[in-house]
Design a protein around this motif. Structure first.
Motif, PDB file in Angstrom:
ATOM      1  N   PHE A 150       0.825  -1.205   0.000  1.00  0.00           N
ATOM      2  CA  PHE A 150       0.000   0.000   0.000  1.00  0.00           C
ATOM      3  C   PHE A 150       0.861   1.258   0.000  1.00  0.00           C
ATOM      4  N   THR A 154       1.357   4.535  -3.241  1.00  0.00           N
ATOM      5  CA  THR A 154       0.801   5.804  -2.783  1.00  0.00           C
ATOM      6  C   THR A 154       1.883   6.877  -2.763  1.00  0.00           C
ATOM      7  N   CYS A 158       1.955  10.335  -5.065  1.00  0.00           N
ATOM      8  CA  CYS A 158       2.183  11.641  -4.434  1.00  0.00           C
ATOM      9  C   CYS A 158       3.336  12.371  -5.107  1.00  0.00           C
ATOM     10  N   GLN A 168      -0.125  11.296   2.208  1.00  0.00           N
ATOM     11  CA  GLN A 168      -0.260  10.043   1.468  1.00  0.00           C
ATOM     12  C   GLN A 168      -1.244   9.070   2.126  1.00  0.00           C
ATOM     13  N   GLU A 169      -1.283   9.034   3.445  1.00  0.00           N
ATOM     14  CA  GLU A 169      -2.167   8.080   4.119  1.00  0.00           C
ATOM     15  C   GLU A 169      -3.627   8.367   3.801  1.00  0.00           C
ATOM     16  N   ILE A 171      -4.834  10.106   1.306  1.00  0.00           N
ATOM     17  CA  ILE A 171      -5.078   9.911  -0.121  1.00  0.00           C
ATOM     18  C   ILE A 171      -5.398   8.443  -0.394  1.00  0.00           C
ATOM     19  N   GLY A 172      -4.592   7.545   0.171  1.00  0.00           N
ATOM     20  CA  GLY A 172      -4.826   6.116  -0.022  1.00  0.00           C
ATOM     21  C   GLY A 172      -6.135   5.653   0.571  1.00  0.00           C
ATOM     22  N   ALA A 175      -9.015   6.670  -1.646  1.00  0.00           N
ATOM     23  CA  ALA A 175      -9.104   5.838  -2.841  1.00  0.00           C
ATOM     24  C   ALA A 175      -9.782   4.507  -2.524  1.00  0.00           C
ATOM     25  N   VAL A 238      -4.954   9.610  -9.139  1.00  0.00           N
ATOM     26  CA  VAL A 238      -4.924   9.175  -7.739  1.00  0.00           C
ATOM     27  C   VAL A 238      -5.629   7.835  -7.578  1.00  0.00           C
ATOM     28  N   TYR A 242      -2.542   3.679  -8.407  1.00  0.00           N
ATOM     29  CA  TYR A 242      -1.812   2.856  -7.438  1.00  0.00           C
ATOM     30  C   TYR A 242      -2.483   1.508  -7.170  1.00  0.00           C
ATOM     31  N   GLU A 243      -3.780   1.383  -7.465  1.00  0.00           N
ATOM     32  CA  GLU A 243      -4.516   0.170  -7.096  1.00  0.00           C
ATOM     33  C   GLU A 243      -3.913  -1.093  -7.706  1.00  0.00           C
TER      34      GLU A 243
END
Length: 406
Positions: A150, A154, A158, A168-169, A171-172, A175, A238, A242-243
């Protein structure tokens, strides 16, 4: 007897198919693949064509007669999470998809060029080294999902957008909440938080630009793009940026733990990391396989062999099944880091909607698998494999935890 009457007399296979394993394509999917390249199935309240053979899936991914938007959107109620996903991909509105989607790619594809992504490699390598060092210094068991899978993608998103790492936390977390199909309220609220954050960031960068993708978009077309449109592009990056990588790091660790001989080869020769990444991408299907189905709608009639897909029909392109089609890959279910010139897999799709971030994802994954088992050769699951839970309620799937020891 009409096709409709035949369907009414025959009970259609119902997706998602049960899967006794946390990895791999569901047995029922493989059975249908053996019967032929295309079959009629039911998903929720909707009938669809399921395509499972490599050649047919690849051809249809390139077929411009298939689109993301539904020509008859009134017939099926989509989840808020799925509608959000479709809108961000410029595919919710049938009347505008043909115009908006090329514009979307025209603006973003140059920002994800191979040259630019390779320039990010040094920073990505630094992130990976720091995260693995921190992981190794933590008394086990450790949740590898949170500590590495994770965290890394992320961080990279960023960096790309110029988002402060301190954010970043959240934002993740936003998502993850956006693509939660189990609670429409959470999906709406968290997506709005992403929109608000990126919109505010765009406004700040219009005044004080930096060396980042959002600042470049602000300057694009002589600064004529609106903050709202730039924020939409930023939200897409975003939420989709990253997923895939998060999930594939987890899946790759599990696949290599299942295949100790291949893992040992990788530890002995880290130069095999790119080949390992391609095999992980090819075989990376988890849970019931919802992450390995690409939904499309026929925008005109299409013939697949003897089958006619009519305008408006839903089509599910089973890239997970296609990637283990024995006609395309010898010993297709085996993780093999020494495959000789294998066919291109479709983990990132193919054709006009192939994943814009595929080069970046490969760089991140390669950085992880060059290092992880070198640094932690005794890495192993801290819990029985069957207890690792796949998140079926999320559009993208993925694991919520991956406890490891070393």
């Amino acid at each position: 007897m009409t096709e409709q009457m035949t369907e009414q007399m025959t009970e259609l296979p119902v997706l998602p198919f049960d899967n006794p394993s946390i990895l791999g394509v569901a047995p029922r999917m493989r059975d249908l693949q053996k019967e032929g390249p295309i079959t009629r199935v039911r998903l929720g309240s909707e009938d669809a064509w399921l395509v499972t053979h490599y050649d047919e899936v690849r051809a249809l991914l390139s077929d411009r007669r298939l689109g993301l938007s539904d020509p008859k959107p009134e017939r099926v109620a989509k989840t808020t999470a799925r509608l959000t996903m479709m809108a961000l991909m410029s595919g919710r509105d049938y009347d505008t998809e043909a115009i908006e989607h090329p514009q979307f790619r025209e603006l973003l594809v140059p920002r994800f060029s191979t040259r630019r992504m390779r320039q990010m490699k040094i920073r990505i390598d630094q992130h990976v080294d720091g995260l693995i060092d921190k992981l190794a210094a933590t008394p086990p068991p450790v949740d590898l999902h949170r500590a590495l899978s994770f965290a890394l993608p992320t961080m990279v998103v960023c960096d790309l957008l110029g988002v402060p790492l301190a954010d970043q936390e959240r934002i993740g977390q936003w998502a993850m909440g956006t693509f939660d199909q189990s609670d429409s309220l959470i999906s709406v609220e968290t997506f709005q938080q992403v929109v608000d954050y990126i919109t505010e960031l765009v406004a700040l960068k219009r005044i004080n630009p930096g060396d980042d993708l959002l600042s470049e978009l602000i300057a694009e077309k002589d600064g004529s793009l609106s903050d709202e449109y730039i924020a939409q592009l930023g939200c897409a990056i975003v939420l989709f940026g990253y997923e895939t990588t998060v999930i594939r790091i987890d899946l790759g660790v599990l696949l290599l733990l299942r295949n100790p001989a291949q893992r040992a080869m990788l530890v002995e020769n880290p130069a095999l990391a790119p080949a390992a990444v391609e095999e992980i991408l090819r075989l990376g299907v988890g849970g019931k396989g919802s992450n390995a189905l690409i939904p499309r709608y026929a925008h005109s009639d299409i013939e697949v062999g003897d089958t006619l897909i009519r305008t408006g029909d839903a089509v599910l392109l089973a890239i997970g099944a296609a990637n283990v089609d024995s006609q395309a890959y010898p010993d297709s279910d085996q993780l093999d880091l020494t495959r000789v010139r294998p066919k291109a897999h479709m983990a990132f799709g193919h054709g006009t909607r192939n994943c814009i971030g595929r080069v970046l994802a490969r760089i991140e994954l390669t950085a992880v698998f060059e290092r992880l088992f070198q640094r932690l050769p005794d890495l192993r699951l801290a819990v029985p494999e069957e207890t690792v839970r796949w998140q079926e309620h999320r559009i993208t799937g993925g694991y919520d935890k991956l406890p490891v020891t070393f």
